[in-house]
Scaffold this motif. Structure first.
Motif, PDB file in Angstrom:
ATOM      1  N   ALA A   1      11.832  30.620  63.282  1.00 43.32           N
ATOM      2  CA  ALA A   1      11.000  29.590  62.660  1.00 43.32           C
ATOM      3  C   ALA A   1      10.631  28.571  63.723  1.00 43.32           C
ATOM      4  CB  ALA A   1      11.762  28.927  61.532  1.00 43.32           C
ATOM      5  N   LYS A   2       9.387  28.111  63.659  1.00 45.74           N
ATOM      6  CA  LYS A   2       8.922  27.148  64.669  1.00 45.74           C
ATOM      7  C   LYS A   2       9.360  25.732  64.276  1.00 45.74           C
ATOM      8  CE  LYS A   2       6.167  29.680  67.400  1.00 45.74           C
ATOM      9  NZ  LYS A   2       6.869  30.185  68.525  1.00 45.74           N
ATOM     10  N   THR A   3      10.604  25.584  64.079  1.00 48.83           N
ATOM     11  CA  THR A   3      11.120  24.262  63.782  1.00 48.83           C
ATOM     12  C   THR A   3      11.707  23.699  65.062  1.00 48.83           C
ATOM     13  OG1 THR A   3      13.115  25.403  63.120  1.00 48.83           O
ATOM     14  CG2 THR A   3      11.668  24.666  61.352  1.00 48.83           C
ATOM     15  N   ASP A   4      12.169  22.476  64.978  1.00 43.92           N
ATOM     16  CA  ASP A   4      12.781  21.921  66.158  1.00 43.92           C
ATOM     17  C   ASP A   4      14.187  21.465  65.817  1.00 43.92           C
ATOM     18  OD1 ASP A   4      12.802  21.213  68.794  1.00 43.92           O
ATOM     19  OD2 ASP A   4      12.335  19.102  68.314  1.00 43.92           O
ATOM     20  N   PRO A   5      15.258  21.967  66.327  1.00 44.16           N
ATOM     21  CA  PRO A   5      15.209  23.068  67.292  1.00 44.16           C
ATOM     22  C   PRO A   5      14.860  24.379  66.582  1.00 44.16           C
ATOM     23  CG  PRO A   5      17.477  22.582  66.674  1.00 44.16           C
ATOM     24  CD  PRO A   5      16.622  21.558  66.001  1.00 44.16           C
ATOM     25  N   ARG A   6      14.433  25.297  67.376  1.00 39.53           N
ATOM     26  CA  ARG A   6      14.032  26.589  66.817  1.00 39.53           C
ATOM     27  C   ARG A   6      15.189  27.240  66.090  1.00 39.53           C
ATOM     28  NH1 ARG A   6      10.381  29.787  71.181  1.00 39.53           N
ATOM     29  NH2 ARG A   6       8.714  28.257  71.263  1.00 39.53           N
ATOM     30  N   GLU A   7      14.847  27.766  64.948  1.00 44.72           N
ATOM     31  CA  GLU A   7      15.922  28.407  64.190  1.00 44.72           C
ATOM     32  C   GLU A   7      15.611  29.877  64.012  1.00 44.72           C
ATOM     33  OE1 GLU A   7      18.605  27.449  60.291  1.00 44.72           O
ATOM     34  OE2 GLU A   7      16.442  27.223  60.158  1.00 44.72           O
ATOM     35  N   ARG A   8      16.648  30.647  64.249  1.00 48.43           N
ATOM     36  CA  ARG A   8      16.462  32.090  64.038  1.00 48.43           C
ATOM     37  C   ARG A   8      17.273  32.540  62.854  1.00 48.43           C
ATOM     38  NH1 ARG A   8      17.076  33.934  70.242  1.00 48.43           N
ATOM     39  NH2 ARG A   8      14.990  33.337  70.872  1.00 48.43           N
ATOM     40  N   PHE A   9      16.749  33.553  62.237  1.00 47.77           N
ATOM     41  CA  PHE A   9      17.531  34.101  61.135  1.00 47.77           C
ATOM     42  C   PHE A   9      17.268  35.581  60.923  1.00 47.77           C
ATOM     43  CE2 PHE A   9      14.161  31.244  59.798  1.00 47.77           C
ATOM     44  CZ  PHE A   9      13.267  32.122  59.234  1.00 47.77           C
ATOM     45  N   LEU A  10      18.222  36.142  60.214  1.00 45.58           N
ATOM     46  CA  LEU A  10      18.151  37.549  59.844  1.00 45.58           C
ATOM     47  C   LEU A  10      17.596  37.559  58.433  1.00 45.58           C
ATOM     48  CD1 LEU A  10      19.177  40.340  60.789  1.00 45.58           C
ATOM     49  CD2 LEU A  10      21.332  39.818  59.684  1.00 45.58           C
ATOM     50  N   GLU A  11      16.590  38.366  58.220  1.00 46.64           N
ATOM     51  CA  GLU A  11      15.987  38.351  56.901  1.00 46.64           C
ATOM     52  C   GLU A  11      15.798  39.773  56.406  1.00 46.64           C
ATOM     53  OE1 GLU A  11      12.388  36.126  56.767  1.00 46.64           O
ATOM     54  OE2 GLU A  11      12.395  36.005  54.595  1.00 46.64           O
ATOM     55  N   TRP A  12      15.972  39.940  55.117  1.00 48.26           N
ATOM     56  CA  TRP A  12      15.732  41.251  54.516  1.00 48.26           C
ATOM     57  C   TRP A  12      14.833  41.071  53.312  1.00 48.26           C
ATOM     58  CZ3 TRP A  12      16.556  43.100  49.611  1.00 48.26           C
ATOM     59  CH2 TRP A  12      16.437  44.497  49.441  1.00 48.26           C
ATOM     60  N   LYS A  13      13.772  41.853  53.272  1.00 47.29           N
ATOM     61  CA  LYS A  13      12.851  41.786  52.136  1.00 47.29           C
ATOM     62  C   LYS A  13      12.766  43.150  51.464  1.00 47.29           C
ATOM     63  CE  LYS A  13       9.744  38.303  54.028  1.00 47.29           C
ATOM     64  NZ  LYS A  13       8.452  38.086  54.664  1.00 47.29           N
ATOM     65  N   PRO A  14      12.818  43.143  50.135  1.00 45.71           N
ATOM     66  CA  PRO A  14      12.762  44.433  49.436  1.00 45.71           C
ATOM     67  C   PRO A  14      11.345  45.023  49.467  1.00 45.71           C
ATOM     68  CG  PRO A  14      12.809  42.642  47.854  1.00 45.71           C
ATOM     69  CD  PRO A  14      12.909  42.014  49.204  1.00 45.71           C
ATOM     70  N   ASN A  15      11.280  46.331  49.484  1.00 47.12           N
ATOM     71  CA  ASN A  15       9.988  46.989  49.238  1.00 47.12           C
ATOM     72  C   ASN A  15       9.710  46.908  47.748  1.00 47.12           C
ATOM     73  OD1 ASN A  15      10.154  47.667  51.859  1.00 47.12           O
ATOM     74  ND2 ASN A  15      10.480  49.860  51.519  1.00 47.12           N
TER      75      ASN A  15
END
Lengths: 208, 640
Positions: B40-54
């Motif tokens: 995510a382009k936040t400050d500070p940059r945040e990363r995450f693991l994401e799962w989206k259903p089909n």
């Protein structure tokens, strides 16, 4: 493209009880027909080495029980399939009506990467028998409605069209496998590396 | 997800099933989806693991070793798209785990599963990959600072906090347990390197504790549970390691030894003479147990088999007199013909309007024509015995319409009819057999599922190496034994052997579920072949199917009975196994910690006193108990 030394194509035969799944498999692999096959319990498979498009491949053909009750076993057997062969008996209209549910069930349980493009092949078996109850046209229409599934009319008893049908099955299975591998190979392009951190070593302070 | 946030994908992979997550994601469990590593382009940059259903949902468990219990009747009408209810999609559209919450992750099941932990000993989520998680894990390793675990090469700790990482690396399994004292960790570590000594040391400490410090404060239930859990997990992890994968350490003797297997040579079949000797002047069978025992040991002589089967299959009560049997036979004959008449008189129109009946009839017709046609009794065109087979099965449908006809039933009837010949008597004998077998034919296959579970538990206890191997090779579901269990080895044996095999099992001796011990015995016999060449489910299934016609039932019975006695006499026998075999549960297995400790102690000293050989020890049974400090203090009082 994949350059695996040995290509293994997993093919699952599905359809109602007594439409000729075991007979088709044995006719194709062993060129034999018997009236004495028992109802399949659980599942079994046979393998056959074939050449498809100048490529040597091993077909692993899975034969399963046809009674609906045993479908829940499918989870274990359908996994990793490259092609699904649907079979009905041209003299038994009910076996034709079940095709939709066999197809859906397979897609649910095997959950292939792209269900809409997963290769199926339809076989109308027992064309040597009379009276015929499902016309070729009706079967073809069904195939068209399912994204143009190839259709073959076969007789496991007389060996009619069996070889041709399985050659098509092998081709489609191979194409499916290649497309799956292509998808897989595209992964590196999709990954954008922005901030590579290297893990620093020596972190394990366990004193054994 | 109301705010517009700028997110971009660092990595994506589709074909990923969500296996486990918080309860709020319940509706997505076992659904297929795509997993992302996002920033995510936040400050500070945040990363995450994401799962989206089909869009496709799957309510059967795709990979689980358990059964996907599928109600196929309902499924017939189900479509595979658009089945996510709209209110769900509005509320929770994806599972999102910030990198800062991830403390460790682990790949398992041949790298098809990826488990993400929160460092509190809890699982955040488990993903199942249709291919494998190598790419995913590779990128997680790149984007996070990780160190591999020394104990499990598939486990990685996220290194973002020095304090935490210290705790983590000290922790036993992936659990981040409170570590207020180093003593426990030393103990736990020592189990790896010197299991025998450490166990004894632990026992010695328990002794000290029992005698001197009983009034000390107890460690909290939570801690104790966590410790016991970590030890159990540790044990199973390690035994799996040495089953197949090479590793930098090896654990010996975590698996307790079973007693020596006694030999049980088979006896001669029950003879006509002996059988008559057991019958009194009225025709009652005296000492039924002794008769059953003789049958269990050697089967029945073919000349009286036809008669004795009627007792084994409860057509006749054992204690009935000649006269009673005559009356009974007449009544049952009437009852049979009543039921037979019911379907015989169904008109064409009735049948046309009665699809449930029609379906059952059509299945029977199909199967009768392909039941044991190679056996002379059923061979040839227009065989009248086939018709009898058909009529008995049709009458059975009227007798138990809900169960109806299921494939496999004709296999169970065929030897009975071949032996008994009489239609009515065969029917009632078949009914008796079906009382034992009917749960195999449940509509939801619950009975089979239950049997696989029991078989798995028995195998894990008797043959842990094989059991671990199956676990690691996608085969713990035991599906490859389906045919064995569904029709009690009918398809694996000749018609003569099947008769002997069944009559032995019908005695119900020496314990319940003996047929599962037979399966365990055969699997154990085949263990080397099954575990060769890294065999997976496919190869294992083939090997098992190919055993058809190659099984020697006398050898198998002999060993299986020995296996039963080994289990029965095993000191570490679990209540689970006891329950499966119908043995009385252990007297003090509940929660009386002190008595269980006392038991362990006497066990250890017995083993020591008897022959000085390697003591039997079970990591599972060691209770780390009351107070860590007293362990430390008593460490000087060494046991050995």
């Amino acid at each position: 493209m994949a350059h695996r030394k040995k290509v293994l194509l997993k093919v699952i035969i599905l359809g109602d009880s007594s439409v000729g799944k075991t007979s088709l498999m044995n006719q194709y692999v062993n060129r034999k027909f018997s009236n004495q096959y028992k109802a399949t319990i659980g599942a079994d498979f046979l393998t056959k080495e074939v050449t498809v498009d100048d490529k040597n491949v091993t077909m692993q053909i899975w034969d399963t029980a046809g009674q609906e009750r045993f479908q829940s076993l499918g989870v274990a057997f359908y996994r990793g399939a490259d092609c699904c062969v649907l079979v009905f008996d041209v003299t038994a209209p009910n076996t034709f009506k079940s095709l939709d549910s066999w197809r859906d069930e397979f897609l649910i349980q095997a959950s292939p990467r792209e269900p809409e493009n997963f290769p199926f092949v339809l076989l109308g078996n027992k064309v040597d028998l009379e009276p015929r109850a499902v016309s070729a046209k009706r079967a073809q229409l069904w195939c068209q409605s399912k994204n143009n599934i190839p259709y073959f009319e076969t007789s496991a008893k007389e060996g009619l069209n069996v070889e041709q049908a399985f050659l098509q099955i092998a081709k489609n299975a191979l194409a499916q496998q290649n497309s799956a591998v292509d998808l897989y190979n595209e992964f590196p392009d999709q990954i954008k590396l922005t901030n590579t951190q290297k893990p620093s070593g020596g972190g394990d302070s366990c004193a054994c | 997800m109301g705010d517009i946030e700028e997110v971009f994908d660092l990595f994506t992979q589709d074909g990923v099933i969500l296996k486990q997550a918080q309860a709020s994601y319940m509706q997505f469990l076992n659904s297929l989806g795509t997993v992302y590593i996002n920033e995510a382009k936040t400050d500070p940059r945040e990363r995450f693991l994401e799962w989206k259903p089909n869009d496709i949902t799957v309510d059967s468990d795709m990979q689980d070793q358990e059964w996907a219990v599928v109600n196929t009747i309902q499924k017939r009408t189900r479509t595979i798209s658009g089945s996510l209810p709209s209110d769900y999609s509005n509320r929770l559209r994806s599972l999102r785990v910030p990198f800062r919450d991830i403390k460790s992750f682990k790949s398992s099941h041949k790298n098809r599963e990826l488990t993400v932990y929160n460092g509190q000993g809890d699982t955040i989520c488990i993903f199942l990959f249709q291919t494998n998680c190598d790419h995913m894990a590779g990128h997680l390793k790149k984007f996070m600072k990780v160190v591999p675990s020394k104990r499990d090469r598939n486990l990685y700790y996220v290194q973002d906090n020095t304090l935490e990482i210290q705790q983590l690396t000290k922790s036993f399994a992936e659990l981040n347990l409170p570590t207020d004292d180093s003593g426990i960790w030393r103990l736990v570590r020592n189990f790896q390197t010197q299991p025998v000594e450490t166990t004894f040391e632990a026992f010695s400490k328990v002794t000290t504790l029992m005698y001197k410090t009983m009034d000390k404060k107890e460690i909290s239930d939570h801690d104790r549970e966590a410790l016991n859990k970590s030890i159990t997990e540790y044990g199973s992890n390690n035994t799996t390691d040495f089953a197949g994968n090479s590793n930098d350490y090896e654990v010996v003797a975590t698996v307790p030894e079973l007693p020596v297997r006694p030999e049980f040579p088979r006896l001669k079949p029950l003879s006509q003479e002996l059988w008559r000797d057991h019958m009194d002047f009225e025709g009652k069978i005296e000492d039924v147990e002794s008769v059953k025992n003789l049958i269990f040991r050697g089967g029945i002589c073919p000349s009286i088999r036809k008669e004795v089967w009627k007792y084994l299959l409860e057509y006749y009560p054992w204690t009935s007199t000649y006269k009673e049997r005559q009356n009974l036979a007449e009544n049952l004959k009437d009852e049979y013909y009543k039921m037979k008449l019911q379907w015989k008189t169904i008109t064409k129109t009735q049948e046309d309007n009665f699809s449930d009946y029609r379906d059952r009839k059509s299945l029977i017709e199909k199967d009768v024509n392909r039941t044991d046609r190679t056996v002379e009794f059923f061979a040839g065109d227009n065989n009248k015995n086939l018709n009898t087979l058909f009529e008995i099965l049709m009458t059975f449908v009227m007798y138990n319409f809900d169960l109806g006809y299921v494939q496999g039933m004709s296999d169970l009837l065929s030897p009975i009819l071949q032996l008994v010949e009489d239609e009515v008597e065969s029917f009632w004998c078949f009914v008796g057999f079906m009382k034992i077998m009917s749960s195999n034919f449940d509509i939801d296959q619950a009975g089979m599922k239950e049997q696989f579970k029991k078989l798995q538990e028995l195998l894990a206890f008797f043959s842990p190496n094989l059991s671990n191997y199956l676990n690691e090779h996608d085969s713990a579901n035991m599906f490859f034994c389906f045919r064995w269990l569904l029709v009690w080895f009918k398809r694996e044996l000749s018609q003569d052997d099947v008769m002997r095999f069944w009559e032995v099992l019908w005695t119900g001796l020496p314990c319940q579920n003996f047929h599962l011990l037979i399966a365990v015995t055969i699997l154990d016999n085949e263990k080397e072949a099954l575990m060769a060449n890294g065999n997976g489910f496919t190869e294992i299934l083939k090997h098992i199917n190919d055993l058809s016609g190659k099984l020697d039932i006398d050898t198998i019975f002999n060993k299986a009975e020995g296996v039963y006695h080994q289990l029965k006499n095993a000191e570490h026998l679990t209540d689970n196994v006891r329950a499966i075999l119908g043995l009385p549960l252990a007297p003090s297995s509940s929660n009386s910690a002190s008595s269980s400790i006392a038991r362990e102690m006497s066990l250890a000293s017995d083993a020591c006193a008897s022959n000085g050989s390697a003591p039997r020890c079970s990591v599972e049974n060691v209770r780390i108990s009351p107070d860590e400090n007293s362990y430390e203090r008593s460490i000087s009082g060494s046991y050995l």
